[in-house]
Design a protein around this motif. Structure first.
Motif, PDB file in Angstrom:
ATOM      1  N   SER A 273      68.633  10.197  17.507  1.00  0.00           N
ATOM      2  CA  SER A 273      68.167  11.572  17.642  1.00  0.00           C
ATOM      3  C   SER A 273      69.246  12.453  18.269  1.00  0.00           C
ATOM      4  O   SER A 273      69.466  13.596  17.842  1.00  0.00           O
ATOM      5  CB  SER A 273      66.893  11.609  18.493  1.00  0.00           C
ATOM      6  OG  SER A 273      66.296  12.887  18.461  1.00  0.00           O
TER       7      SER A 273
ATOM      8  N   THR B 147      66.558   4.608  18.639  1.00  0.00           N
ATOM      9  CA  THR B 147      66.035   5.837  18.042  1.00  0.00           C
ATOM     10  C   THR B 147      66.472   7.054  18.848  1.00  0.00           C
ATOM     11  O   THR B 147      66.811   8.103  18.280  1.00  0.00           O
ATOM     12  CB  THR B 147      64.497   5.784  17.952  1.00  0.00           C
ATOM     13  OG1 THR B 147      64.105   4.617  17.221  1.00  0.00           O
ATOM     14  CG2 THR B 147      63.945   7.017  17.256  1.00  0.00           C
TER      15      THR B 147
ATOM     16  N   THR C 115      69.151  -1.387  12.948  1.00  0.00           N
ATOM     17  CA  THR C 115      67.686  -1.351  13.017  1.00  0.00           C
ATOM     18  C   THR C 115      67.121  -2.757  12.892  1.00  0.00           C
ATOM     19  O   THR C 115      66.219  -3.154  13.634  1.00  0.00           O
ATOM     20  CB  THR C 115      67.118  -0.453  11.910  1.00  0.00           C
ATOM     21  OG1 THR C 115      67.643   0.872  12.048  1.00  0.00           O
ATOM     22  CG2 THR C 115      65.593  -0.392  11.990  1.00  0.00           C
TER      23      THR C 115
ATOM     24  N   ILE D 127      61.869   5.704  11.000  1.00  0.00           N
ATOM     25  CA  ILE D 127      62.756   6.312  12.009  1.00  0.00           C
ATOM     26  C   ILE D 127      63.427   7.554  11.448  1.00  0.00           C
ATOM     27  O   ILE D 127      63.442   8.621  12.087  1.00  0.00           O
ATOM     28  CB  ILE D 127      63.804   5.286  12.484  1.00  0.00           C
ATOM     29  CG1 ILE D 127      63.133   4.213  13.349  1.00  0.00           C
ATOM     30  CG2 ILE D 127      64.908   5.985  13.295  1.00  0.00           C
ATOM     31  CD1 ILE D 127      64.048   3.071  13.715  1.00  0.00           C
TER      32      ILE D 127
ATOM     33  N   LEU E 299      64.408  -0.881  20.125  1.00  0.00           N
ATOM     34  CA  LEU E 299      64.319   0.046  18.994  1.00  0.00           C
ATOM     35  C   LEU E 299      64.120   1.477  19.482  1.00  0.00           C
ATOM     36  O   LEU E 299      64.664   2.427  18.911  1.00  0.00           O
ATOM     37  CB  LEU E 299      63.174  -0.375  18.079  1.00  0.00           C
ATOM     38  CG  LEU E 299      63.123   0.263  16.682  1.00  0.00           C
ATOM     39  CD1 LEU E 299      64.382  -0.069  15.893  1.00  0.00           C
ATOM     40  CD2 LEU E 299      61.893  -0.208  15.925  1.00  0.00           C
TER      41      LEU E 299
ATOM     42  N   LEU F 174      62.714  11.402  12.818  1.00  0.00           N
ATOM     43  CA  LEU F 174      63.809  12.211  13.357  1.00  0.00           C
ATOM     44  C   LEU F 174      63.977  13.520  12.595  1.00  0.00           C
ATOM     45  O   LEU F 174      64.134  14.594  13.194  1.00  0.00           O
ATOM     46  CB  LEU F 174      65.120  11.418  13.322  1.00  0.00           C
ATOM     47  CG  LEU F 174      65.210  10.188  14.230  1.00  0.00           C
ATOM     48  CD1 LEU F 174      66.559   9.519  14.073  1.00  0.00           C
ATOM     49  CD2 LEU F 174      64.979  10.574  15.681  1.00  0.00           C
TER      50      LEU F 174
END
Length: 539
Positions: free
Chosen positions: A475, A471, A456, A12, A467, A16
């Motif tokens: 972001s 995310t 997470t 992740i 999830l 990102l």
């Protein structure tokens, strides 16, 4: 599961940051700026290959990546004059390169949220208003009290779904009382009184402290909800006769949740003369059903010139209390009485301002004729059976459903939520800085890398779309933080470009580099402080 969590965190973070850096990379290449390196992870370098003029590297620290531009922090006059260097570009070109990473993170968040809304995800419950909105829509189910979500296999006598009624004999009505269950801060064993949600039978269970300092219980999400508590009930009133008591907390009226005074006013206005209420009495929900004298009245808002009403002396502001001895509460009742009269006499009782006695007016209307008045309702709610004031009640989120939209609406919702959450993130960052400056502490609801890893782990267990939603939020947070005017971040570089535009003179390159270096060191300190706060919360 721990290995999967670590892997998910690395993926992740990397996605990102790489998406962010690719924004800089693409914008720079498009502007003709020489890109020296595009790195995955951070040094030391493990592998590198040069393609064209750019070296693509894989590095040892597997979090994110970076883009190195020619002339990015240059102080050499030759590099500053080179047309391929970042420093030689116009302010507009440099601005596009600097903000491109933020734009990519924003776009990624919108895309992820759009996909989530199309397939169905839990709503983004960030503020208490979000919860209220989704309670009204039926997506979120709540209940007063504290409920058990999960039970450790070492614990016996407790089931998921049980309501915790009391701890050591004390009724649970404050979040502070359950701190030992949530924060692993207990100093001794406890006795909890539980209520089963299957048969509503109560039992008391002794809970010893486990090796990790907890009692082995995970609670459903909870928060203090605003509620209204009855202060006093009028002696001899219908409410008192029905059993309403001082200290009762009003939960619902006709199954409509009551949180604020305006909710109560609206519910009673719509209830007519009958009220079906659910209250919290101690730790038990109780039903109260009663009828109160209807106080709604019909007022004459206007009298038309030359009308029958004017001839018999009706005036603007008169209140029609009865017609033919029948109480009148709503304007439509007047119309119905006129239609049913079919030419027979109607006796109106009128309450006129400034006169104690009621006036009587008699009229006879032919079929299809009109009285010649405009009516309105006044005092749709006027109930003095009880008084109340605001309080709060510990409330659990029992179930959170999913929201799903058509593709077009999903895009609109994703854009709307992104804008809203961006504003909330900016406010949260401001609170964090304020707390650091004034108290040198990190707010309880602010987390860093450790807390991100914790969430997470949680969302991995909830599934892919949970999830995905998480995310998207990360972001957005990365985009907002990067665009803030902090040295060493994109926003700090953008700030120096703005200064250059305003004063029409570039800031000394060496000074700018020093400022960014200091900013970077302060940023590392902030990350360390937030990480330390995360670790303290765990223990």
């Amino acid at each position: 599961m721990i290995f999967l969590t670590i892997l998910a965190v690395i993926i992740i973070f990397s996605v990102l940051v790489l998406i962010h850096e690719y924004g800089h990379f693409a914008a720079a290449r498009r502007a003709g700026i020489k890109v020296l390196e595009f790195g995955i992870g951070f040094p030391p370098r493990l592998y590198g290959k040069k393609i064209g003029e750019t070296e693509y590297t894989i590095n040892a620290i597997p979090f994110g990546g970076f883009v190195k531009l020619f002339g990015e922090d240059a102080t050499d006059p030759k590099i500053l004059a080179n047309k391929r260097s970042f420093a030689a570009q116009s302010t507009w070109v440099r601005t596009k390169v600097v903000v491109a990473g933020v734009v990519m993170n924003l776009l990624l968040a919108v895309v992820l949220l759009t996909v989530g809304f199309m397939f169905g995800i839990e709503p983004l419950l960030v503020t208490q208003e979000d919860i209220f909105t989704h309670i009204e829509s039926g997506v979120v189910q709540t209940a007063p009290g504290v409920y058990v979500a999960k039970v450790d296999e070492q614990v016996s006598g407790v089931d998921a779904g049980d309501r915790i009624v009391a701890i050591n004999g004390e009724p649970v009505n404050d979040i502070a009382q359950i701190a030992p269950l949530r924060d692993k801060t207990a100093q001794s064993d406890i006795d909890v009184t539980l209520e089963s949600q299957e048969n509503f039978q109560r039992r008391t269970v002794h809970l010893p402290i486990l090796e990790d300092g907890s009692f082995g219980l995970e609670l459903k999400p909870l928060t203090p909800f605003p509620r209204l508590i009855v202060q006093a009930v009028e002696e001899g009133s219908a409410a008192q006769q029905a059993g309403l008591r001082s200290g009762d907390i009003i939960l619902t009226i006709h199954d409509e949740e009551i949180f604020f005074p305006e909710d109560l006013h609206a519910a009673l206005a719509d209830a007519g003369s009958g009220v079906q209420m659910q209250v919290l009495r101690g730790d038990e929900p109780t039903g109260v059903k009663y009828r109160f004298d209807q106080q709604a009245r019909v007022v004459i808002a206007d009298v038309f010139a030359g009308s029958v009403a004017e001839e018999i002396g009706l005036q603007r502001g008169d209140i029609i209390t009865t017609i033919n001895t029948q109480d009148i509460h709503y304007p439509q009742e007047v119309q119905q009485m006129i239609e049913k009269s079919n030419g027979t006499a109607l006796r109106l009782q009128i309450q006129r301002q400034g006169q104690e006695e009621l006036l009587e007016k008699t009229i006879t209307l032919e079929p299809q004729s009109r009285l010649g008045i405009a009516l309105d309702a006044i005092d749709s709610y006027k109930n003095a059976d009880f008084s109340f004031f605001r309080t709060s009640v510990v409330t659990s989120l029992l179930e959170v459903g999913k929201v799903q939209y058509s593709p077009g609406e999903a895009i609109r919702q994703a854009l709307s939520e992104s804008v809203r959450l961006t504003g909330l993130t900016i406010k949260a960052f401001g609170r964090t800085l304020g707390s650091l400056v004034s108290q040198f502490t990190v707010p309880a609801d602010v987390g860093g890398p450790v807390q991100i890893a914790y969430y997470t782990h949680t969302f991995i267990q909830e599934g892919f779309f949970a999830l995905l939603r998480f995310t998207a939020l990360l972001s957005l947070s990365l985009a907002v933080i990067n665009i803030l005017p902090i040295p060493a971040l994109d926003g700090g570089r953008f700030l120096f470009i703005l200064i250059e535009v305003v004063f029409r003179r570039r800031v000394n390159a060496r000074l700018e580099a020093i400022v960014h270096t200091i900013g970077f060191m302060l940023l590392l300190g902030l990350i360390a402080l937030v990480t330390y706060s995360d670790i303290v919360k765990l223990f």
